[in-house]
Design an enzyme around this catalytic site. Structure first.
Site, PDB file in Angstrom:
ATOM      1  N   SER A   5      41.079  20.876   1.053  1.00  0.00           N
ATOM      2  CA  SER A   5      41.165  19.842  -0.086  1.00  0.00           C
ATOM      3  C   SER A   5      40.399  18.437   0.008  1.00  0.00           C
ATOM      4  O   SER A   5      40.561  17.766  -0.657  1.00  0.00           O
ATOM      5  CB  SER A   5      42.813  19.773  -0.710  1.00  0.00           C
ATOM      6  OG  SER A   5      43.409  19.187   0.359  1.00  0.00           O
ATOM      7  N   HIS A  33      44.982  18.657  -4.236  1.00  0.00           N
ATOM      8  CA  HIS A  33      45.439  19.074  -2.975  1.00  0.00           C
ATOM      9  C   HIS A  33      46.226  20.468  -3.114  1.00  0.00           C
ATOM     10  O   HIS A  33      46.157  21.370  -2.321  1.00  0.00           O
ATOM     11  CB  HIS A  33      46.285  18.012  -2.162  1.00  0.00           C
ATOM     12  CG  HIS A  33      46.900  18.465  -0.902  1.00  0.00           C
ATOM     13  ND1 HIS A  33      46.226  18.650   0.310  1.00  0.00           N
ATOM     14  CD2 HIS A  33      48.227  18.794  -0.604  1.00  0.00           C
ATOM     15  CE1 HIS A  33      47.105  18.792   1.394  1.00  0.00           C
ATOM     16  NE2 HIS A  33      48.215  19.098   0.760  1.00  0.00           N
ATOM     17  N   HIS A  38      46.682  24.612  -1.076  1.00  0.00           N
ATOM     18  CA  HIS A  38      47.771  25.324  -0.706  1.00  0.00           C
ATOM     19  C   HIS A  38      47.663  26.872  -1.626  1.00  0.00           C
ATOM     20  O   HIS A  38      47.975  27.821  -1.013  1.00  0.00           O
ATOM     21  CB  HIS A  38      48.958  24.558  -1.173  1.00  0.00           C
ATOM     22  CG  HIS A  38      49.300  23.550  -0.219  1.00  0.00           C
ATOM     23  ND1 HIS A  38      49.815  24.023   1.028  1.00  0.00           N
ATOM     24  CD2 HIS A  38      49.375  22.371  -0.103  1.00  0.00           C
ATOM     25  CE1 HIS A  38      50.209  23.067   1.793  1.00  0.00           C
ATOM     26  NE2 HIS A  38      49.761  21.916   1.074  1.00  0.00           N
ATOM     27  N   GLU A  52      49.023  22.708   7.121  1.00  0.00           N
ATOM     28  CA  GLU A  52      48.491  21.503   6.534  1.00  0.00           C
ATOM     29  C   GLU A  52      46.768  21.587   7.040  1.00  0.00           C
ATOM     30  O   GLU A  52      45.887  21.417   6.559  1.00  0.00           O
ATOM     31  CB  GLU A  52      48.832  20.351   6.748  1.00  0.00           C
ATOM     32  CG  GLU A  52      49.849  20.234   5.766  1.00  0.00           C
ATOM     33  CD  GLU A  52      49.731  19.959   4.287  1.00  0.00           C
ATOM     34  OE1 GLU A  52      48.616  19.804   4.108  1.00  0.00           O
ATOM     35  OE2 GLU A  52      50.507  19.831   3.368  1.00  0.00           O
TER      36      GLU A  52
END
Length: 445
Positions: free
Chosen positions: A342, A278, A283, A323
């Site tokens: 992700s 993730h 990110h 997110e």
């Protein structure tokens, strides 16, 4: 990484009444109290009697001002801001009313602690264990003691990390690398058609310079160096799902707190908690974009010293942007949110015809419920990042704080602008920078 709101700490017990001359208990609660009152004939008699009352009840005076009372040349109006034990507030006010007129009070909310220097980030590691494999029986690794032991070992590297230490290196096992490979190959095949251009540009650079490939999980120190060169962001190890307040605080200093363990091999396409897939795939590429990096830092800066309610609202903004954000590029909707980039399943879902799209609106985001264990029912679409950043900056100005903060990029520290001199110093520096830019621009005319 995704995060949840801080679980409230048990309130400390308020202290008992303190007699003059006695030291207060360490557990006694102190609060900030603002008072205004008038002293008749205060110009001649002075404020000594009132000062004795503050001393008697153990009040620590932070600020005091006096001025002549209107239409009464000999009377003084007094303003005092002080810290005093909560149990002594009533007695102090009663004592002042015996000697003064027009006594008015106002209690100030206690500002939550926030980091001001890089080393303070060592205190920003509060974990939310709701989705921990040791406590959540729905977690894929709950019944796998070897996985839980391995996860704990890697998490301990983060627990023991202190600012200035070299970023810990993890020697990943063959099974962990195989899990990464499956995820990497599946998602990288979707990126060309589903990810925004900023993500794609950075992802290609990560493949070229940081060893992003299917057969090897990148190390934090290499990725951190890559980000630092491009946007000034750095990585810092995290032991798990952090509280919202602690996670956002790191962003204010351009630090992204990243986990290093990987999800359970039985569920490669979904993880109930943040993991290295993730962080590194979701990110990191977007943090290599200057516009997006500034947007992320702005959210962090807005969180410092914010109330619990404002932290909750900023968490919602982070959720629907960093997110699970979408943007429009060349007439098509693309993903920039890490939770999407992700997650194979939600990335496919978010860009299908099933979800509902809404225009980018921060006021709507803060009241929109979000799903942390299911696909989102609503996604907010930004036209471009510059507009999103401007909206966030305007929203931050609406947050009620008793101070203004300034981030110093030279010392990587937060300064409270609590005096005209400090504000003047910042303005002087900005003028110098603006002068240099104007000079450079004139060369092209």
């Amino acid at each position: 990484m995704p995060f949840l709101e801080r679980e409230p700490n048990p309130a400390r017990r308020a202290g008992e009444a303190v007699l003059p001359g006695m030291e207060p208990s360490e557990e006694a609660e102190r609060g900030t109290l603002c008072l205004t009152f008038a002293l008749r004939d205060g110009k001649r008699r002075g404020i000594a009697p009132a000062a004795q009352a503050f001393q008697l009840f153990g009040a620590k005076i932070d600020h005091l001002e006096t001025r002549l009372r209107r239409n009464a040349d000999e009377d003084l109006e007094v303003f005092v801001r002080c810290e005093v034990l909560n149990c002594n507030v009533s007695n102090l006010i009663d004592s002042l009313r015996e000697m003064a007129e027009d006594v008015k009070t106002k209690r100030e909310e206690k500002t939550p602690w926030f980091p001001k220097k890089l080393r303070d980030l060592d205190q920003c590691h509060s974990l939310v264990t709701k989705y921990d494999p040791g406590s959540d029986h729905h977690h894929p690794g709950y019944s796998d003691p070897e996985y839980r032991k391995r996860r704990t070992f890697i998490a301990d590297l983060a627990f023991n990390f202190r600012q200035g230490d070299p970023l810990p290196r993890v020697e990943y096992t063959a099974q962990e690398t195989a899990t990464w490979k499956e995820i990497y190959q599946k998602l990288s095949g979707l990126y060309p058609t589903h990810a925004c251009k900023q993500y794609l540009e950075a992802f290609h650079q990560l493949e070229k310079y940081c060893g992003y490939q299917a057969d090897c999980i990148p190390q934090l120190h290499e990725v951190s160096a890559f980000l630092t060169e491009r946007t000034g962001f750095k990585l810092r190890p995290a032991a798990g799902l952090l509280s919202a307040r602690d996670f956002l605080a790191g962003l204010a200093f351009r630090f992204f707190q990243s986990t290093q363990y990987i999800r359970h091999s039985s569920s490669p396409m979904h993880s109930p908690e943040p993991d290295c897939c993730h962080e590194l795939l979701g990110h990191v590429p977007m943090l290599a974009d200057k516009e997006f990096a500034q947007f992320s830092q702005d959210i962090g800066l807005a969180s410092l010293g914010a109330s619990d309610t404002d932290i909750e609202n900023l968490s919602a903004l982070y959720w629907f942007t960093v997110e699970f954000g979408l943007c429009r590029q060349n007439g098509a909707i693309k993903a920039y949110g890490a939770g999407l980039l992700s997650s194979y399943g939600e990335l496919m879902y978010a860009l299908s015809e099933k979800p509902q799209y809404k225009p980018f609106d921060l006021d709507m985001m803060v009241v929109q419920p979000y799903q942390d264990q299911a696909f989102q029912s609503i996604y907010f679409v930004a036209e471009h990042f510059e507009d999103a950043k401007l909206q966030l900056q305007k929203y931050a100005l609406t947050l009620k704080k008793p101070f203004t903060l300034h981030y110093d990029p030279f010392t990587c520290s937060i300064e409270v602008l609590d005096s005209p001199q400090k504000v003047k110093e910042v303005i002087t520096h900005l003028k110098e920078e603006l002068g240099n830019l104007c000079h450079a621009f004139e060369r092209f005319l």
